[in-house]
Scaffold this motif. Structure first.
Motif, mmCIF file in Angstrom:
data_model
loop_
_atom_site.group_PDB
_atom_site.id
_atom_site.type_symbol
_atom_site.label_atom_id
_atom_site.label_comp_id
_atom_site.label_asym_id
_atom_site.label_seq_id
_atom_site.Cartn_x
_atom_site.Cartn_y
_atom_site.Cartn_z
ATOM 1 N N LEU A 32 1.003 -81.398 75.753
ATOM 2 C CA LEU A 32 0.844 -82.682 76.415
ATOM 3 C C LEU A 32 2.195 -83.301 76.733
ATOM 4 O O LEU A 32 2.930 -83.711 75.820
ATOM 5 N N ALA A 33 2.538 -83.357 78.014
ATOM 6 C CA ALA A 33 3.703 -84.100 78.484
ATOM 7 C C ALA A 33 3.184 -85.462 78.936
ATOM 8 O O ALA A 33 2.523 -85.572 79.964
ATOM 9 N N LEU A 34 3.458 -86.479 78.156
ATOM 10 C CA LEU A 34 2.782 -87.763 78.315
ATOM 11 C C LEU A 34 2.874 -88.314 79.730
ATOM 12 O O LEU A 34 1.859 -88.671 80.338
ATOM 13 N N SER A 35 4.067 -88.424 80.276
ATOM 14 C CA SER A 35 4.232 -89.040 81.594
ATOM 15 C C SER A 35 3.635 -88.196 82.716
ATOM 16 O O SER A 35 3.219 -88.731 83.744
ATOM 17 N N ALA A 68 -1.427 -79.481 70.439
ATOM 18 C CA ALA A 68 -0.585 -78.519 69.723
ATOM 19 C C ALA A 68 0.886 -78.857 69.872
ATOM 20 O O ALA A 68 1.667 -78.725 68.922
ATOM 21 N N VAL A 69 1.265 -79.282 71.070
ATOM 22 C CA VAL A 69 2.671 -79.499 71.391
ATOM 23 C C VAL A 69 2.794 -80.747 72.246
ATOM 24 O O VAL A 69 2.025 -80.942 73.195
ATOM 25 N N LEU A 70 3.749 -81.604 71.929
ATOM 26 C CA LEU A 70 4.181 -82.655 72.842
ATOM 27 C C LEU A 70 5.330 -82.103 73.672
ATOM 28 O O LEU A 70 6.320 -81.611 73.116
ATOM 29 N N GLY A 71 5.196 -82.152 74.991
ATOM 30 C CA GLY A 71 6.289 -81.732 75.851
ATOM 31 C C GLY A 71 7.201 -82.914 76.140
ATOM 32 O O GLY A 71 6.735 -83.965 76.586
ATOM 33 N N CYS A 72 8.473 -82.765 75.861
ATOM 34 C CA CYS A 72 9.460 -83.813 76.165
ATOM 35 C C CYS A 72 10.624 -83.140 76.880
ATOM 36 O O CYS A 72 11.712 -82.992 76.338
ATOM 37 N N TYR A 73 10.361 -82.726 78.121
ATOM 38 C CA TYR A 73 11.332 -81.921 78.857
ATOM 39 C C TYR A 73 12.346 -82.831 79.545
ATOM 40 O O TYR A 73 12.067 -83.437 80.577
ATOM 41 N N ILE A 105 4.551 -80.029 66.945
ATOM 42 C CA ILE A 105 5.725 -79.536 67.669
ATOM 43 C C ILE A 105 6.066 -80.470 68.829
ATOM 44 O O ILE A 105 5.171 -80.955 69.528
ATOM 45 N N VAL A 106 7.364 -80.695 69.031
ATOM 46 C CA VAL A 106 7.857 -81.342 70.244
ATOM 47 C C VAL A 106 8.782 -80.340 70.926
ATOM 48 O O VAL A 106 9.740 -79.858 70.318
ATOM 49 N N ALA A 107 8.481 -80.014 72.196
ATOM 50 C CA ALA A 107 9.146 -78.888 72.853
ATOM 51 C C ALA A 107 9.997 -79.323 74.034
ATOM 52 O O ALA A 107 9.701 -80.320 74.709
ATOM 53 N N THR A 108 11.021 -78.524 74.301
ATOM 54 C CA THR A 108 11.858 -78.749 75.478
ATOM 55 C C THR A 108 12.625 -77.499 75.859
ATOM 56 O O THR A 108 12.905 -76.644 75.018
ATOM 57 N N GLY A 145 10.632 -77.417 69.242
ATOM 58 C CA GLY A 145 10.395 -76.131 69.887
ATOM 59 C C GLY A 145 11.353 -75.948 71.046
ATOM 60 O O GLY A 145 11.221 -76.617 72.077
ATOM 61 N N LEU A 146 12.336 -75.071 70.900
ATOM 62 C CA LEU A 146 13.306 -74.801 71.958
ATOM 63 C C LEU A 146 12.834 -73.626 72.804
ATOM 64 O O LEU A 146 12.410 -72.594 72.275
ATOM 65 N N GLU A 147 12.939 -73.789 74.109
ATOM 66 C CA GLU A 147 12.454 -72.776 75.040
ATOM 67 C C GLU A 147 13.588 -72.316 75.952
ATOM 68 O O GLU A 147 14.246 -73.144 76.579
#
Length: 280
Positions: A32-35, A68-73, A105-108, A145-147
């Motif tokens: 989930l990328a909130l914005s 599962a994951v917050l996306g904060c790219y 997890i918070v991923a970017t 979470g680093l990608e």
């Protein structure tokens, strides 16, 4: 076996409506990328709260869907100090509130260098960002979470492994997207690239992405839905299930009309790999 999806691929919607749509498609969890995914709420820095996070997380949980994951790219290597500070602080805010969303997890991805001639400066900014983020993640019991991704400062298994070596905290993990490690030059050597990714990063994987690549006329590659391209997914599932059984796998690069087939492809491929590993 389970499969999830990037929530915004189903549209940018009010959170309850989005949760309904995810459940209708029978996805077990989302990144989930909130914005990007949620309409009608301001998620700029300083707006998150335990109440808002719990409200959104509860809406998904009520429909049997986990976050599962917050996306904060956002770039962690931006040369503009104000932009850098905003991006790091926003990521820290996600880490503080992740547990209220129910997200471990918070991923970017770490960012694309603005100036290839200043790579040392970009690298120093990344270390500065990670030093703060690791401390914040450890404090709040969250996982970063680093990608790796083509074009980014971290773009290969080796550069990602080096970053983890510099910050060996158990709160730093890997979001593994095999397609992000490949391009037109390396697609034919994908087994070697993916094997090296598992060798260097396998124990640190916290989530994986599933999409596919096809070669195009100019020799480059183009993304498509998992199962429609040239990635050796049978091999990938075997390695993933051996290393991280029942881990999160999230669909990317998939249109609405492709979602059912792509989800079935992932579930069946993972199940086949699991049975092979167990001798069943």
């Amino acid at each position: 076996m389970t499969v999830g999806i990037l929530a915004h691929l189903l549209g940018t919607l009010p959170y309850a409506q989005l949760a309904d749509k995810v459940a209708e498609h029978r996805f077990s969890y989302v990144q989930l990328a909130l914005s990007k995914a949620i309409a009608g709420i301001d998620f700029s820095l300083g707006k998150l709260s335990p109440g808002l996070a719990s409200e959104i997380g509860g809406a998904f949980a009520d429909r049997g869907v986990r976050i599962a994951v917050l996306g904060c790219y956002a770039s962690l290597i931006d040369l503009d100090e104000d932009n850098f500070r905003y991006n790091v602080d926003r990521f820290k805010e996600h880490l503080r509130h992740a547990r209220h969303f129910g997200a471990p997890i918070v991923a970017t991805e770490v960012g694309v260098p603005q100036d290839p001639g200043r790579l040392a400066q970009h690298a120093a900014l990344l270390d500065r960002a990670l030093e703060e983020l690791v401390d914040e993640a450890d404090r709040w019991g969250a996982v970063i979470g680093l990608e790796a991704a083509q074009g980014h400062l971290i773009d290969t298994p080796e550069t990602l492994a080096a970053a983890i070596e510099r910050f060996p905290s158990s709160c730093v993990g890997v979001v593994l997207d095999p397609c992000n490690l490949l391009d037109g030059r390396t697609l034919d050597d994908q087994d070697q690239v993916v094997d090296e990714a598992f060798r260097l990063l396998g124990t640190r994987i916290v989530s994986a992405h599933a999409k596919d690549l096809v070669r195009v006329a100019d020799g480059g590659v183009q993304e498509t839905a998992a199962g429609l391209g040239q990635l050796h997914y049978g091999r990938f599932w075997e390695k993933l299930e051996a290393q991280k059984p029942h881990g999160f796998v999230t669909l990317e690069a998939v249109a609405a009309a492709q979602m059912e087939a792509a989800a079935r492809f992932v579930r069946e491929g993972r199940e086949t790999a699991r049975r092979g590993l167990s001798g069943g």
